[in-house]
Design a protein around this motif. Structure first.
Motif, short mmCIF file in Angstrom:
data_model
loop_
_atom_site.label_atom_id
_atom_site.label_comp_id
_atom_site.label_asym_id
_atom_site.label_seq_id
_atom_site.Cartn_x
_atom_site.Cartn_y
_atom_site.Cartn_z
N LYS A 1 0.73 -1.00 0.23
CA LYS A 1 0.31 0.31 -0.39
C LYS A 1 0.79 1.36 0.06
CE LYS A 1 -4.06 -2.19 0.26
NZ LYS A 1 -4.47 -2.37 -0.82
N VAL B 1 2.80 5.05 6.15
CA VAL B 1 1.30 4.04 6.06
C VAL B 1 1.85 3.33 6.74
CG1 VAL B 1 1.47 1.98 4.53
CG2 VAL B 1 2.06 3.84 3.18
N TYR C 1 0.11 4.44 10.12
CA TYR C 1 -1.56 4.20 9.93
C TYR C 1 -1.83 3.06 9.96
CZ TYR C 1 -6.07 4.86 7.39
OH TYR C 1 -7.21 5.26 6.89
N GLN C 2 -1.41 1.99 10.02
CA GLN C 2 -2.28 0.78 9.43
C GLN C 2 -2.08 0.03 10.99
OE1 GLN C 2 0.60 -1.10 6.15
NE2 GLN C 2 -1.35 -1.16 4.59
N ALA D 1 -9.09 0.93 6.56
CA ALA D 1 -7.88 2.01 6.17
C ALA D 1 -9.21 2.26 4.28
CB ALA D 1 -6.83 1.01 5.42
N TYR E 1 -6.54 5.10 1.61
CA TYR E 1 -5.25 5.63 1.18
C TYR E 1 -6.06 6.68 -0.46
CZ TYR E 1 -4.38 1.36 3.16
OH TYR E 1 -3.81 -0.21 4.22
N LEU F 1 -3.18 9.49 0.99
CA LEU F 1 -1.96 9.24 0.88
C LEU F 1 -0.75 10.36 0.24
CD1 LEU F 1 -0.24 4.87 0.56
CD2 LEU F 1 1.54 7.65 0.95
#
Length: 458
Positions: A312, A318, A321-322, A338, A340, A343
């Motif tokens: 991703k 990232v 965030y995940q 999630a 994106y 992003l």
């Protein structure tokens, strides 16, 4: 002989920035957590990626700023000193990002740490050497990715001789010349750094432009900046062979003269090694480019994945965030999936290239009704004040059907910082008309966003 078996609530395989966060917070939540990693806690970012590379970039940018002084207020006496930069990276960065400190911090939260290389043995088991670790609640995979080498004739035979990004970061001297294979973010960032410290740098890229995933205007801007730094670029290059001859690395190009240098840096991206993780034991194709995850980072029942391995975006932000989503899901708190679409990503060249969301081409490919706004940073008051080194632009992509921004690029002296407001606008789907009614501080670089919004209606 029966293998040893240990159980825990959660097994975390790979302790990169995101999974270190997962392991630590779940341990603080009183779950029994085992973290497993064969190298350093924190992964690529603190030891070879984000942190040390930006220290190098900062030093190179100061050299460039010193050389710009004649255009503003006098003469420069700045002299490149790579040894000091290498020493600072080795000493200061490793003091702040020390593996043992990270291990102690995790254990202090209640976790257990295992040093070793693990692989899956079904959805709830990780094997390290002769020990099987069984998870009662969750397995979280954050094994990251490693430098990928393209199938160029002769290149495999040079493995161990050419540089990857790690070798470039660890270098204690500047080569007389450096050939960089790959014109993506890593290639252009390190290419500019080494050029500013005195190396003769050549970048060889197979695509028709540098930073091929960014806006064409970004590619043009960076190519011109590199040219001013003395970097020789070869785009649309077809490499027929790689070899080491006469003490130099040589790339043979179809229809062009060979490109050679004292050192060769292969910067063609990173890919996870799914086969080594035995992902087929959880029903995943080991030849895939990434682990397939749903909106809550689940790979399959009882297995989550975080970071580069999910495909991703190979960015620390990232993975962090995940991590938040995976943690909440494992704890049963029903997190939002999630998202994106906003992003952000930054290429830390000088000028910086910050971008978020869709490019103009991607928006048009999605059949959106697109309107584009553009404004050059040098035409802004702050850009005029900044003068030398002020190159950049703001580019906005509007979906006129919804009246919101779906993509943006902020390129310039502080492109990554100006990007923050555009990331918020896209993430929160702030109407363009509302953005136009905002007050923009004067004189700032971000005020150019207001001018680009005005350009949307012209």
């Amino acid at each position: 002989m029966t293998k040893q078996v240990e159980q825990a609530d959660v097994i975390v395989l790979g302790m990169g920035p995101g999974t270190e966060e997962v392991a630590g917070r779940l341990a603080r939540a009183k779950l029994d957590v085992i973290g497993i990693d064969g190298m350093l806690i924190g992964g690529e970012c603190p030891y070879w990626g984000c942190v040390p590379s930006k220290m190098m970039i900062r030093a190179a940018n100061l050299i460039a700023e010193g050389r710009r002084i004649p255009g503003m207020a006098g003469t420069s006496t700045i002299t490149p000193d790579w040894a000091s930069v290498a020493r600072r990276i080795r000493d200061e960065a490793t003091d702040d990002w020390n593996d043992q400190v990270a291990v102690d911090r995790f254990v202090g939260k209640g976790g257990r740490f295992v040093r070793g290389w693990g692989s899956l043995d079904g959805p709830n088991r990780i094997v390290v050497d002769d020990v099987t670790y069984e998870a009662r609640r969750a397995v979280v995979i954050g094994a990251g990715a490693k430098a990928w080498t393209p199938p160029i004739p002769g290149l495999a035979e040079l493995e161990g001789q050419y540089w990857t990004n790690r070798d470039a970061i660890e270098a204690e001297s500047v080569p007389e010349s450096l050939v960089i294979l790959g014109g993506g973010a890593i290639g252009v960032e390190l290419g500019q750094v080494f050029a500013r410290f005195g190396a003769a740098v050549s970048i060889v890229e197979g695509a028709d432009r540098l930073l091929a995933l960014e806006e064409p205007e970004s590619s043009t801007l960076v190519a011109e900046a590199l040219r001013r730094d003395g970097v020789d670029t070869h785009t649309s290059a077809r490499i027929t062979a790689a070899r080491h001859h006469g003490g130099r690395f040589v790339l043979d190009l179809e229809g062009e003269a060979p490109v050679s240098g004292e050192r060769l840096l292969v910067a063609t991206g990173r890919r996870p090694d799914l086969a080594a993780l035995n992902v087929k034991s959880i029903g995943v194709d080991e030849t895939a480019r990434a682990l397939p995850v749903d909106g809550r980072l689940r790979v399959t029942d009882g297995v989550w994945a975080v970071g580069d391995i999910t495909g991703k975006g190979a960015f620390t932000h990232v993975s962090m965030y995940q991590a938040n989503i995976a943690i909440e899901d494992i704890l049963g708190n029903d997190p939002e999936p999630a998202d994106y679409r906003a992003l952000p990503r930054v290429t830390f060249t000088d000028p910086e290239i910050g971008s978020v969301g869709l490019s103009e081409a991607a928006a048009r490919q999605q059949k959106l009704d697109v309107r584009v706004g553009y404004y050059p940073v040098p035409s802004s008051t702050r850009g005029w004040i900044h003068k030398v080194g002020n190159e950049g632009f703001i580019k906005l992509i509007e979906d006129t059907g919804r009246g919101v921004l779906v993509g943006a690029t902020s390129a310039g002296p502080t492109g990554g910082e100006v990007l923050s407001m555009l990331t918020l606008a896209i993430h929160a789907q702030v109407p363009v008309e509302q953005l136009r009614r905002m007050i923009y501080a004067y004189p700032t670089f971000h005020r150019a966003v207001e001018a680009a919004l005005t350009d949307l209606v012209s």
